[in-house]
Design an enzyme around this catalytic site. Structure first.
Site, PDB file in Angstrom:
ATOM      1  N   TYR A 137       0.793  -1.228   0.000  1.00  0.00           N
ATOM      2  CA  TYR A 137       0.000   0.000   0.000  1.00  0.00           C
ATOM      3  C   TYR A 137       0.826   1.280   0.000  1.00  0.00           C
ATOM      4  O   TYR A 137       0.403   2.306   0.505  1.00  0.00           O
ATOM      5  CB  TYR A 137      -0.936   0.015   1.226  1.00  0.00           C
ATOM      6  CG  TYR A 137      -2.136  -0.917   1.113  1.00  0.00           C
ATOM      7  CD1 TYR A 137      -2.322  -1.717  -0.011  1.00  0.00           C
ATOM      8  CD2 TYR A 137      -3.068  -0.981   2.126  1.00  0.00           C
ATOM      9  CE1 TYR A 137      -3.410  -2.573  -0.097  1.00  0.00           C
ATOM     10  CE2 TYR A 137      -4.170  -1.831   2.042  1.00  0.00           C
ATOM     11  CZ  TYR A 137      -4.330  -2.618   0.931  1.00  0.00           C
ATOM     12  OH  TYR A 137      -5.415  -3.454   0.846  1.00  0.00           O
ATOM     13  N   LYS A 187       2.019 -15.963   0.872  1.00  0.00           N
ATOM     14  CA  LYS A 187       1.594 -16.399  -0.463  1.00  0.00           C
ATOM     15  C   LYS A 187       2.852 -16.624  -1.287  1.00  0.00           C
ATOM     16  O   LYS A 187       2.933 -16.244  -2.451  1.00  0.00           O
ATOM     17  CB  LYS A 187       0.688 -15.324  -1.097  1.00  0.00           C
ATOM     18  CG  LYS A 187      -0.015 -15.740  -2.371  1.00  0.00           C
ATOM     19  CD  LYS A 187      -1.050 -16.842  -2.180  1.00  0.00           C
ATOM     20  CE  LYS A 187      -1.448 -17.427  -3.517  1.00  0.00           C
ATOM     21  NZ  LYS A 187      -2.350 -18.582  -3.393  1.00  0.00           N
ATOM     22  N   ASP A 220      -4.986 -17.819   0.973  1.00  0.00           N
ATOM     23  CA  ASP A 220      -6.247 -18.405   0.513  1.00  0.00           C
ATOM     24  C   ASP A 220      -6.708 -19.510   1.466  1.00  0.00           C
ATOM     25  O   ASP A 220      -7.889 -19.602   1.813  1.00  0.00           O
ATOM     26  CB  ASP A 220      -6.135 -18.914  -0.938  1.00  0.00           C
ATOM     27  CG  ASP A 220      -4.820 -19.609  -1.245  1.00  0.00           C
ATOM     28  OD1 ASP A 220      -3.886 -19.524  -0.425  1.00  0.00           O
ATOM     29  OD2 ASP A 220      -4.714 -20.252  -2.296  1.00  0.00           O
ATOM     30  N   ASP A 244      -5.537  -6.406   5.596  1.00  0.00           N
ATOM     31  CA  ASP A 244      -6.726  -5.600   5.317  1.00  0.00           C
ATOM     32  C   ASP A 244      -7.922  -6.509   5.049  1.00  0.00           C
ATOM     33  O   ASP A 244      -9.012  -6.335   5.602  1.00  0.00           O
ATOM     34  CB  ASP A 244      -6.433  -4.717   4.093  1.00  0.00           C
ATOM     35  CG  ASP A 244      -7.499  -3.660   3.868  1.00  0.00           C
ATOM     36  OD1 ASP A 244      -8.382  -3.488   4.737  1.00  0.00           O
ATOM     37  OD2 ASP A 244      -7.451  -3.001   2.817  1.00  0.00           O
ATOM     38  N   ASP A 248     -11.220  -7.766   7.880  1.00  0.00           N
ATOM     39  CA  ASP A 248     -12.653  -7.585   7.622  1.00  0.00           C
ATOM     40  C   ASP A 248     -13.402  -8.905   7.782  1.00  0.00           C
ATOM     41  O   ASP A 248     -14.520  -8.936   8.297  1.00  0.00           O
ATOM     42  CB  ASP A 248     -12.899  -7.010   6.215  1.00  0.00           C
ATOM     43  CG  ASP A 248     -12.904  -5.484   6.214  1.00  0.00           C
ATOM     44  OD1 ASP A 248     -12.247  -4.894   7.097  1.00  0.00           O
ATOM     45  OD2 ASP A 248     -13.562  -4.881   5.348  1.00  0.00           O
TER      46      ASP A 248
HETATM   47 MG    MG Z   1     -10.451  -2.383   5.123  1.00  0.00          MG
END
Ligand code: MG
Ligand code: NAI
Length: 354
Positions: A137, A187, A220, A244, A248
């Site tokens: 990010y 990953k 995954d 991130d 959630d």
């Molecule tokens: Mg978020």
């Protein structure tokens, strides 16, 4: 009792409603022998932007630095583009203060219904640690051949050994302190360079913590196991992007955005840490007095813990648990009919005295 300097940025929408509730909780806590807070309320918000052409004062970061902690509500209003509102404050503070740990507890409190049939307070008890300063990010990238058929874009992930090791060390410390297992999300089967460095760096730090059980898991597979078998997880360590997404998922498992809390922390304490509910400004319910203040209360508990006020942090969580377990006082997002004010009063009354 010690006094702390607290800066609040209530922001937009329901931000002022939940931060107001949080300040009431801190007052109630002080009245019961808890720490006292000297509060600076900063007006930075979308309304402030429309008046001044910037999201915060020019010397905003210096002013924030004079405080022990920051409590943020939420930013975002239809009148200001989202990238300006959220970047101008939340991202700016995280980056400028190098708050490299994003901490998110994921616990199913008794009395809250999880969408997962098998989730219980006994098996949903996690601490998610998301890298907050580098990774995917950073916005390193560009566009070429714009407006043509050959239009192209690239966005580069940026990982450093030092950056991975420092967040991993924090995660292993927390795992040791909480007596939890640690799962490192990776990953490296597809992202061979960045996640290769991630795995090697985490392994190096893990060697310093032979007493902490840990495993490495592909992202995954982690999405699958979090839903099928949440009890497998304790501390979950992940990069910015993976964290991130998985946080959630964690918020959903634990009952939704009305309960999801977070802290942005510099474990070395060079700069004030910032605590915020995970939710946004919820323009759809703003001004109705029905925003759920639990996410903010929980964020305050994280703040108290960070400030070394562990007993007060436990008192806040105990009061929240008691209200959820023993009453039907809940805001509509949790299926109740109570207001922010009702919930706040109930939690304040349930606070044990110090
Ligand atoms: Mg978020
Ligand atoms: P949101 O989190 O504001 O709302 C999503 C849904 O959850 C809405 O239906 C809302 O009513 C509900 N909700 C959220 N918090 C709640 C609470 N405490 N109590 C009861 N219900 C609650 O996300 P949305 O709608 O995508 O974004 C709205 C604005 O917030 C946007 O401008 C967005 O950019 C901004 N935002 C800001 C964040 C921040 O300041 N850190 C984080 C996420 C979004």
């Amino acid at each position: 009792m010690p006094g702390f300097r607290l800066a609040t940025i209530a922001g937009d929408g329901i931000g002022p409603e939940v931060v107001g509730a949080g300040l009431e909780l801190l007052d109630a806590l002080a009245g019961r022998g808890g720490p006292s807070f000297q509060v600076t309320e900063l007006p930075w918000s979308s309304r402030y932007y429309l008046r001044h052409g910037r999201m915060m004062d020019a010397d905003g970061l210096e002013r924030l630095q004079e405080h022990d902690a920051i409590l943020l509500g939420a930013l975002g209003d239809p009148s200001v583009p989202d990238h300006i509102a959220v970047r101008g404050i939340v991202i700016r503070i995280r980056q400028a203060f190098d708050l490299y740990v994003n901490l998110r507890p994921v616990e199913l409190l008794p009395g809250v219904t999880s969408p997962l049939r098998r989730a219980t307070p006994a098996n949903v008890r996690m601490l998610m640690v998301r890298e907050n300063s580098e990774g995917e990010y950073l916005g390193i990238g560009g566009r070429a051949h714009q407006g043509t058929e050959r239009e192209a874009a690239f966005e580069t992930a940026y990982f450093t050994r030092a950056g991975i090791e420092r967040v991993a060390r924090y995660a292993f410390e927390r795992a040791r302190g909480e007596g939890m297992r640690l799962t490192s999300i990776t990953k490296s089967n597809a992202l061979v360079h960045s996640m290769g460095l991630w795995d090697e760096s985490v392994r190096r730090v893990a060697a310093e913590y032979p007493d902490v059980g840990w495993e490495s898991m592909l992202v995954d597979a982690a999405a699958l196991h979090l839903v099928r078998d949440p009890g497998r997880f304790g501390v979950v360590l992940a990069s910015n992007l993976f964290g991130d997404i998985l946080t959630d998922l964690g918020a959903a498992i634990a009952g939704g955005l009305g309960l999801a809390a977070s802290g942005n922390i510099d474990p070395q304490r060079r700069r004030p840490a910032m605590f915020e509910p995970v939710h946004g400004s919820a323009p759809d319910i703003a001004g109705q007095g029905i925003a759920n203040p639990f996410a903010t209360f929980w964020s305050i508990a994280l703040m108290l813990e960070h400030l070394g006020e562990g007993a007060s942090a436990k008192a806040v969580l105990a009061a929240m648990r008691q209200v959820l377990r023993e009453t039907s006082i809940r805001t509509p997002d949790l299926g109740g009919r109570s207001t922010t004010r009702d919930v706040t009063r109930a939690v304040c009354e349930a606070l044990p005295s110090a």
